[in-house]
Design an enzyme around this catalytic site. Structure first.
Site, short mmCIF file in Angstrom:
data_model
loop_
_atom_site.label_atom_id
_atom_site.label_comp_id
_atom_site.label_asym_id
_atom_site.label_seq_id
_atom_site.Cartn_x
_atom_site.Cartn_y
_atom_site.Cartn_z
N GLU A 85 40.41 49.24 50.55
CA GLU A 85 39.06 49.90 50.64
C GLU A 85 38.17 48.57 49.49
O GLU A 85 38.36 48.80 48.28
CB GLU A 85 38.57 50.93 50.15
CG GLU A 85 38.88 52.26 51.22
CD GLU A 85 38.24 52.12 52.27
OE1 GLU A 85 37.09 51.48 52.41
OE2 GLU A 85 38.76 53.00 53.20
N LYS A 105 46.89 55.81 39.68
CA LYS A 105 45.97 54.97 38.65
C LYS A 105 44.64 55.10 38.52
O LYS A 105 44.04 54.40 39.58
CB LYS A 105 46.69 53.73 38.85
CG LYS A 105 46.24 52.72 37.60
CD LYS A 105 46.26 51.28 37.69
CE LYS A 105 45.34 50.46 37.12
NZ LYS A 105 44.26 50.92 36.00
N CYS A 133 30.45 49.86 46.42
CA CYS A 133 30.96 48.82 47.24
C CYS A 133 29.89 48.80 48.71
O CYS A 133 29.78 47.65 49.08
CB CYS A 133 32.26 49.25 47.84
SG CYS A 133 32.19 50.99 48.17
N GLU A 162 29.34 39.21 46.13
CA GLU A 162 29.23 40.78 45.78
C GLU A 162 28.70 40.67 44.16
O GLU A 162 29.68 40.27 43.34
CB GLU A 162 30.27 41.57 45.97
CG GLU A 162 30.18 43.04 45.62
CD GLU A 162 31.59 43.94 45.76
OE1 GLU A 162 32.45 43.42 45.48
OE2 GLU A 162 31.17 44.97 46.40
P1 NAP Z 1 39.18 45.72 40.52
O1 NAP Z 1 39.48 44.94 39.26
O2 NAP Z 1 40.04 45.31 42.01
O3 NAP Z 1 40.17 47.16 40.04
C1 NAP Z 1 40.40 48.18 41.01
C2 NAP Z 1 41.52 48.93 40.43
O4 NAP Z 1 42.74 47.83 40.48
C3 NAP Z 1 41.51 49.36 38.92
O5 NAP Z 1 42.24 50.65 38.87
C4 NAP Z 1 42.54 48.26 38.19
O6 NAP Z 1 42.92 48.29 36.96
C5 NAP Z 1 43.24 48.04 39.36
N1 NAP Z 1 43.97 46.68 39.28
C6 NAP Z 1 43.47 45.46 38.47
N2 NAP Z 1 44.48 44.46 38.76
C7 NAP Z 1 45.49 45.04 39.49
C8 NAP Z 1 46.73 44.38 39.92
N3 NAP Z 1 47.05 43.07 39.68
N4 NAP Z 1 47.48 45.26 40.64
C9 NAP Z 1 47.24 46.39 41.02
N5 NAP Z 1 45.97 46.94 40.44
C10 NAP Z 1 45.30 46.40 39.74
O7 NAP Z 1 37.85 46.13 40.84
P2 NAP Z 1 36.63 46.68 40.11
O8 NAP Z 1 36.03 45.43 39.56
O9 NAP Z 1 37.08 47.54 39.08
O10 NAP Z 1 35.87 47.60 41.24
C11 NAP Z 1 34.90 47.10 41.82
C12 NAP Z 1 35.21 46.55 43.16
O11 NAP Z 1 35.92 47.72 44.06
C13 NAP Z 1 34.11 46.11 44.10
O12 NAP Z 1 34.61 44.91 44.65
C14 NAP Z 1 33.75 47.49 44.97
O13 NAP Z 1 33.15 46.73 46.05
C15 NAP Z 1 35.18 47.85 45.23
N6 NAP Z 1 34.94 49.23 45.72
C16 NAP Z 1 35.28 49.53 47.00
C17 NAP Z 1 35.01 50.82 47.53
C18 NAP Z 1 35.02 50.94 48.90
O14 NAP Z 1 35.39 52.19 49.47
N7 NAP Z 1 35.59 49.98 49.86
C19 NAP Z 1 34.70 51.82 46.60
C20 NAP Z 1 34.38 51.46 45.41
C21 NAP Z 1 34.65 50.21 45.01
P3 NAP Z 1 42.14 48.01 35.72
O15 NAP Z 1 40.97 49.09 35.46
O16 NAP Z 1 43.21 48.45 34.58
O17 NAP Z 1 41.57 46.68 35.54
#
Ligand code: NAP
Ligand code: MG
Length: 501
Positions: A263, A189, A297, A398
C-alpha cells in the site's frame, strides 16, 4: 480535562506513560534491548518516551516465537476459536481507547478528535475481521464424476507486517485483524516516528492472545524492516509506506518467492465538474487535503476544476482553508495539527518554495503560522497553489502535507486525461450532481478508490488499495483475507462403489 483547558503536553505525557515501558513485545512479553530511541511530540518537539530499539536478533526471536505459537496452538484453532480471542482483545482495547487515543495524539500530532475516531476505526476493523472470518468457506468443484474436488483455505503461518507513522493504530489493525482472524501469527514493525499506540495495543493482548501469536518489533527500517522483508521463515509480507521502500521490500522478498502486499503513496485528483454543488465540492476538497495535515496516502492533492466555476470554487476553498487553523492537537476543537516529523516539515516547506520557483501562485497559506503558541511545533499553513501546470514538481510528487494544487479544464476528456496523468493510482474524487457523469468518470479514472461528492468514508467492508505505482493487492473488505490465506485443492479419486461386507 475540559475543552477549554486541556492538560499541558508534559502532564498528558506523564499521565499516559505512567507505569508503562515501550519496546519489543515478543512471545507474549516485553523483550530487553541494548539501546533505546526517543519518540518525539511534534507539537512541542519534546521527547515523549524512550522506546527499546529492536534489531535483527529481535526479529529472529519474534519469528521463531510466532512459529512456535502457530505450530503449538494457533494452527489448530478454528475461525470461531480465534474470533473469541479477538473479541476479548477488542473489549480490552475499548476499555483503553482513551489512553490509546492520547498516546497516538501525542506521538503523531494528529488532532485528538480525529485520533479518537481512528482508534475507534481500528477497533471496528478488528471487530469486522473477528466476525466475517467465520463466514469463510472453500469450494466443492464438480469437475468429473469420479473425482471429489474441494478447496481448503489455509493460513500462511507467520507473516511480516510493516506500517508507517501517519495512521499507526488504524493501519496496524488493517493488517493484524485479517492476518490473525485467518489463522496466521504476526510480527509487526511500527514506524520509528510513531510506535507508541501500536506497542500499547499489542501489550494489551497479553493473556488474551496466545504468547507469540502477535509480536511487535520497533526499530529502524534498515534493520528491523529489512530483516522482516528478506526473512527466510516469513511466508508473507504486507507493507504500507512509500513507493521507494515498497520497491525495496518487494526485491527483498523476491528470492524467497514470498508474496508481498504493498500500500504505497498517491497523488490523487479531485475533479470538480461544472454542475457540482460547490459547498459539497469544497467540503470534500478541503477535508481531502487538510485532514491529517495532508499526511495521508489518499489525500486529494490535485483539484481539477471546470473553468466556469474555478473562481467561485477557489474563493470558497480559501475560506475553508482558513477554517483549518493550526492548533494544539490535545484541544478538542483543533482540526489541523503539526506535521508528524521534522523531515516532513522540512520537505513540505521545500515543496512550497519549489512551487513558487516553478511559477505557481500561492492563493492561500504557503508558510508557517505566526501564532507564538505554535512556534515550537512542526506547523505549516494550509496551502493552495493556482496557475499550476501538470509538469510542475508540486503537481507530480507526493508532498505529504496540506498543500493543494488547482488546475482548470474545459472538456470531460481533458479532465480525465489530467487526472490520470500520474504514476500513482490510489484514490480519485469527483464532484457532480449528474449520475451519469459520476459513473462514467468513476469508470474512466485510474484509481483503486473513487470518492463521489465526499472525501471517504473508509470502512472495513470496502476494499482499499491502489492502481499503478500505488501498490499491489488490497486491504480491508473480504478481499484482504485472500492475501492472508492460500488455497489448497484436494482431489479425491472415488473408486467404484463395491461393498465387500
Ligand atoms: P516509509 O519511509 O516507506 O516507511 C514506512 C515503513 O517502512 C516504516 O515502518 C519504516 O521504518 C519502514 N522502512 C523504512 N525503510 C525500510 C526498509 N529498507 N525495509 C523495510 N522497511 C523499511 O514511509 P513513510 O514516509 O514513513 O510513510 C509515508 C508513506 O506511506 C507515503 O508515501 C504514504 O502515501 C504511504 N502510505 C500509504 C498508505 C496506503 O494505504 N496506500 C497508507 C499510509 C501511508 P522507519 O519508521 O524506521 O523508517
Ligand atoms: Mg512522534
Amino acid at each position: 480535562m475540559t475543552d477549554e483547558e486541556p492538560l499541558s503536553h508534559a502532564d498528558t505525557i506523564a499521565e499516559v506513560t505512567d507505569g508503562l515501558s515501550f519496546g519489543p513485545w515478543i512471545d507474549g512479553g516485553p523483550a530487553e534491548t541494548a539501546e533505546t530511541f526517543e519518540t518525539i511530540d511534534p507539537a512541542t518537539h519534546e521527547p515523549i518516551a524512550a522506546v527499546g530499539r529492536g534489531d535483527a536478533s529481535h526479529v529472529d526471536r519474534a519469528v521463531s516465537a510466532a512459529w512456535d505459537a502457530y505450530d503449538r496452538e494457533w494452527a489448530k484453532t478454528t475461525y470461531a476459536d480465534r474470533a473469541r480471542r479477538l473479541v476479548e482483545w477488542i473489549k480490552t482495547l475499548r476499555d483503553h481507547a482513551e489512553e490509546l487515543t492520547r498516546l497516538e495524539c501525542l506521538d503523531t500530532g494528529k488532532p485528538i478528535a480525529d485520533t479518537r475516531a481512528e482508534v475507534e476505526g481500528a477497533i471496528d476493523t478488528l471487530e469486522y475481521y473477528a466476525s466475517i472470518a467465520r463466514g469463510e468457506r472453500g469450494a466443492q468443484i464438480p469437475a468429473t464424476e469420479n473425482t471429489h474436488i474441494y478447496t481448503r483455505r489455509e493460513p500462511y503461518g507467520v507473516v511480516g507486517q510493516i506500517v508507517p507513522w501517519n495512521f499507526p493504530i488504524w493501519s496496524a489493525a488493517w493488517k493484524l485483524g485479517p492476518a490473525l482472524a485467518a489463522g496466521n501469527a504476526a510480527v509487526l514493525k511500527p514506524a520509528t516516528d510513531a510506535p507508541l499506540s501500536i506497542i500499547r495495543m499489542v501489550q494489551l493482548s497479553a493473556d488474551i492472545l496466545p504468547a507469540g501469536v502477535c509480536n511487535v518489533v520497533p526499530g529502524s527500517g534498515s534493520t528491523v524492516g529489512s530483516t522482516l522483508s528478506d526473512h527466510t521463515d516469513i511466508r508473507k509480507v504486507s507493507f504500507t509506506g512509500s513507493a521507494e521502500v515498497g520497491e525495496q521490500v518487494m526485491r527483498a522478498a523476491a528470492p524467497q518467492i514470498v508474496p508481498v502486499t504493498l500500500e504505497l503513496g498517491g497523488k490523487s485528483p479531485f475533479v470538480v465538474f461544472p454542475d457540482a454543488d460547490l459547498e459539497t465540492a469544497v467540503d470534500a476538497a478541503s477535508s481531502g487535503i487538510f485532514y491529517g495535515t495532508g499526511q495521508i496516502c489518499d489525500a486529494l492533492s490535485r483539484a481539477i476544476v471546470h473553468e466556469n466555476i474555478a473562481d467561485e470554487f477557489l474563493t470558497r476553498l480559501c475560506e475553508a482553508a482558513a477554517g483549518y487553523a493550526p492548533g494544539d492537537p490535545l484541544e478538542e476543537s483543533t482540526t489541523l495539527g503539526p506535521l508528524t516529523t521534522r523531515s516532513g516539515y522540512d520537505d513540505v516547506r521545500e515543496y512550497m518554495q519549489l512551487g513558487r520557483e516553478e511559477g505557481a501562485t500561492v492563493a492561500t497559506g504557503g508558510g508557517t503560522p505566526e501564532d507564538p503558541k505554535l512556534r515550537d511545533g512542526w506547523y505549516v499553513e494550509p496551502t493552495v497553489f493556482t496557475e499550476v501546470d501538470s509538469a510542475m514538481t508540486i503537481a507530480r510528487e507526493e508532498i505529504f502535507g496540506p498543500v493543494l494544487t488547482v488546475q482548470t479544464f474545459e472538456t470531460y476528456e481533458e479532465a480525465i486525461e489530467m487526472a490520470n496523468d500520474t504514476d500513482y493510482g490510489l484514490a480519485a474524487g469527483i464532484a457532480t450532481e449528474r449520475t451519469s457523469i459520476a459513473h462514467r468518470a468513476a469508470a474512466d479514472l485510474q484509481a483503486g478508490i473513487v470518492y463521489v461528492n465526499a472525501y471517504g468514508p473508509i470502512l472495513p467492508e470496502a476494499p482499499y488499495g491502489g492502481f499503478k505505482q500505488s501498490g499491489i493487492g488490497r486491504e480491508l473488505g473480504t478481499e484482504v483475507l485472500d492475501h492472508y490465506q492460500q488455497t489448497k485443492t484436494v482431489c479425491v479419486t472415488l473408486s467404484e462403489p463395491t461393498i465387500d461386507g
